[in-house]
Design a protein around this motif. Structure first.
Motif, PDB file in Angstrom:
ATOM      1  N   ARG A   1       0.853  -1.191   0.000  1.00  0.00           N
ATOM      2  CA  ARG A   1       0.000   0.000   0.000  1.00  0.00           C
ATOM      3  C   ARG A   1       0.893   1.247   0.000  1.00  0.00           C
ATOM      4  NH1 ARG A   1      -2.129   0.955   4.404  1.00  0.00           N
ATOM      5  NH2 ARG A   1      -0.967  -0.588   5.620  1.00  0.00           N
TER       6      ARG A   1
ATOM      7  N   ASP B   1      -8.531  -2.485   1.641  1.00  0.00           N
ATOM      8  CA  ASP B   1      -7.066  -2.463   1.721  1.00  0.00           C
ATOM      9  C   ASP B   1      -6.437  -3.848   1.607  1.00  0.00           C
ATOM     10  OD1 ASP B   1      -7.090   0.240   1.835  1.00  0.00           O
ATOM     11  OD2 ASP B   1      -6.467   0.431   3.934  1.00  0.00           O
TER      12      ASP B   1
ATOM     13  N   GLN C   1      -3.144  -3.133   7.983  1.00  0.00           N
ATOM     14  CA  GLN C   1      -4.586  -3.172   7.778  1.00  0.00           C
ATOM     15  C   GLN C   1      -5.202  -4.314   8.581  1.00  0.00           C
ATOM     16  OE1 GLN C   1      -2.105  -3.902   5.581  1.00  0.00           O
ATOM     17  NE2 GLN C   1      -2.946  -4.639   3.631  1.00  0.00           N
TER      18      GLN C   1
END
Length: 545
Positions: A65, A368, A415
């Motif tokens: 990410r 995510d 996440q």
């Protein structure tokens, strides 16, 4: 940021002191900063470095990410601007599975060497964690989407609006309150832009541009004779929209029970004028007599009850006991779901989880973990039918895929399972709030959210509000104060006997819902129409027991 600050900022009313102590997420940047997203091709190149480095070190799965998180706070009090802050946080988080275990590492140094070193660190952490495994991570299958993008469907980017225009709006709101007799007024505008890039070994490269906005205020008026004061917070909801949220259209106007509101838009100036008059009424209102009442709850109040008594207890990690230290676990244990007949509420109660609803805080194209978002039922005609899951939880419920509930509040945080939008479906067509009120003999109509308390199982609770109106024989009979309602989750939702139709449906929500350790925040909406609950216990909060 401390947990107490999360709670204060989560729609419970921001006191004056909080306006001078806004939590800074990331580092401050000049107000004239250009907010355009980073180059997508460059982000893909950086992601591939991480994916390849992790694989070469032994990772069997990797996701990356890359996040640029922008925040703007415009803070005013009476005729003064107290603070204007832009913040930015930019970096990369790398999550891997190696030897069957999770590992995570992050960096804000996005050159080739540091990205590769961070990927190796994530793999090293996973291998060390694997020594404690009782069973390996089981991920629900997820197809790769290739190169795709998603953007919040905003009409006007709030970050592009000149600071002066925002300041003028807030000072105009403050001026209206002071002219209406307020002694103090604070107003604030929060803006959020999450520019998020996700890549994984499943074959996804997902670019998302997410926007949120929250205008809010607090009015305070002091009784010069007694020295006592009353307040009224704004009835705004934080939303996943652009600056158009503050540009109401005539066709969106709806008539609530006691105040004029807009469906999907917000008139801050109209709200502060109404609020200032209502603060004066609150000073003269009679104190409630404790007892059993039929409650008519406006969406501006009911959203918080939905959040605490439905949203949190249906998080699967709480149900399983994986999440316990931050606000407890859940009474909605798996045996209740497995029975297929646990009566959570009346047949009127249909609760839906939704990550796709336009204008909501939780709306994104992909979570995510790179899972395409969706909608599903949590409560169907009063019966518990599902929970909220992510990829490594789906097999526990026998699901073939994740429900897309994974989220991290920053690139530097791992996440994990977070709440989607959790909403009460509207009632039958043709039912208005006025129709509900006219059938109540002894009741209280409650508008706006305020303080609350709920136990560690999300079962026994107490909620208050901003405005309280006595209902006698089907009519509003005047304002009350010192009201709070108490119940337990199952008893409360089984007492639901009427819900207004979709014409009255509105969103509430929280910008700063806290969970996890170390703590993270997420933004989530809860929609409903005005609803009736029979025979609920009401206490007088001003009287000593």
């Amino acid at each position: 940021m401390k947990r107490r600050e999360f709670l204060n900022l989560a729609g419970l009313g921001i006191g004056g002191a909080m306006f001078t102590n806004i939590p800074i997420i990331g580092h401050a940047v000049p107000l004239e900063t250009q907010w355009s997203p980073a180059d997508t091709a460059k982000k893909k190149q950086m992601a591939d470095i991480a994916l390849n480095a992790a694989k070469s070190k032994g990772a069997t799965y990797t996701d990356v990410r890359i996040g640029r998180y922008l925040n703007q706070y415009v803070v005013t009090r009476e005729d003064k601007v107290q603070n204007i802050v832009n913040t930015e946080s930019y970096g990369m988080g790398i999550r891997v599975i190696a030897n069957g275990s999770w590992g995570f590492a992050a960096t804000d140094k996005l050159d080739t060497d540091n990205i590769a070193k961070t990927a190796q660190q994530a793999v090293d952490i996973a291998k060390e964690n694997s020594r404690l495994l009782t069973e390996p991570v089981r991920l629900a299958p997820q197809k790769g989407y290739g190169e795709v993008s998603w953007k919040s469907p905003i009409e006007k980017n709030a970050f592009d609006v000149p600071i002066k225009e925002k300041v003028d709006l807030l000072l105009g709101v403050n001026d209206a309150a002071m002219k209406g007799g307020a002694n103090y007024v604070n107003s604030i505008l929060f803006l959020v832009n999450e520019q998020k890039y996700f890549a994984s070994t499943d074959g996804s490269y997902i670019d998302q541009d997410i926007h949120r906005i929250w205008p809010t205020f607090t009015i305070t008026k002091i009784d010069a004779t007694t020295g006592k004061f009353e307040t009224r917070n704004s009835l705004s909801a934080p939303v996943g929209m652009g600056y158009e949220y503050l540009m109401p259209r005539a066709q969106d106007k709806i008539q609530g029970g006691v105040t004029t509101l807009y469906k999907g838009r917000y008139d801050m100036l109209e709200d502060v004028k109404a609020g200032t008059a209502q603060v004066t009424q609150k000073q003269k209102a009679k104190s409630v007599e404790a007892g059993k009442y039929d409650l008519v709850l406006d969406p501006t109040n009911l959203w918080l009850t939905i959040h605490e008594s439905v949203g949190h207890p249906s998080e699967l990690d709480r149900v399983l006991g994986y999440e316990a230290n931050y606000a407890g676990t859940s009474f909605l244990t798996l045996d209740k779901w497995e029975s297929k007949k646990f009566k959570f509420g009346s047949e009127q109660v249909n609760i839906v989880a939704d990550k796709t609803q336009k204008g909501s805080l939780g709306a994104v194209g992909y979570d995510d973990e790179g899972v395409s978002t969706k909608q599903w039922n949590i409560i169907d005609k009063g019966i518990l039918v599902n929970y909220q899951t992510i990829r490594d939880q789906a097999h526990i419920l026998g699901l073939n895929e994740s429900q897309g509930c994974c989220y991290a509040d920053n690139w530097s945080d791992v996440q994990f399972q977070r709440m989607p939008n959790i909403s009460l479906k509207p009632g039958k067509a043709g039912t208005s709030p006025a129709d509900i009120i006219k059938n109540v003999e002894k009741g209280i109509y409650i508008v706006g959210d305020s303080s609350y308390s709920i136990d560690q199982q999300r079962y026994n609770f107490q909620f208050s509000g901003q405005l309280f109106y006595e209902i006698k024989n089907g009519k509003i009979a005047g304002m009350l104060k010192d009201v709070a309602y108490q119940s337990n989750t199952q008893e409360f939702w089984n007492s639901c006997t009427a819900i207004a139709d979709e014409r009255d449906y509105r969103l509430g929500g929280s910008f700063f819902d806290g969970k996890g350790q170390p703590g993270q925040v997420s933004a989530v909406s809860h929609g409903s129409s005005t609803a009736r609950f029979n025979g609920v216990n009401v206490i007088n909060t001003a009287r000593k027991i």
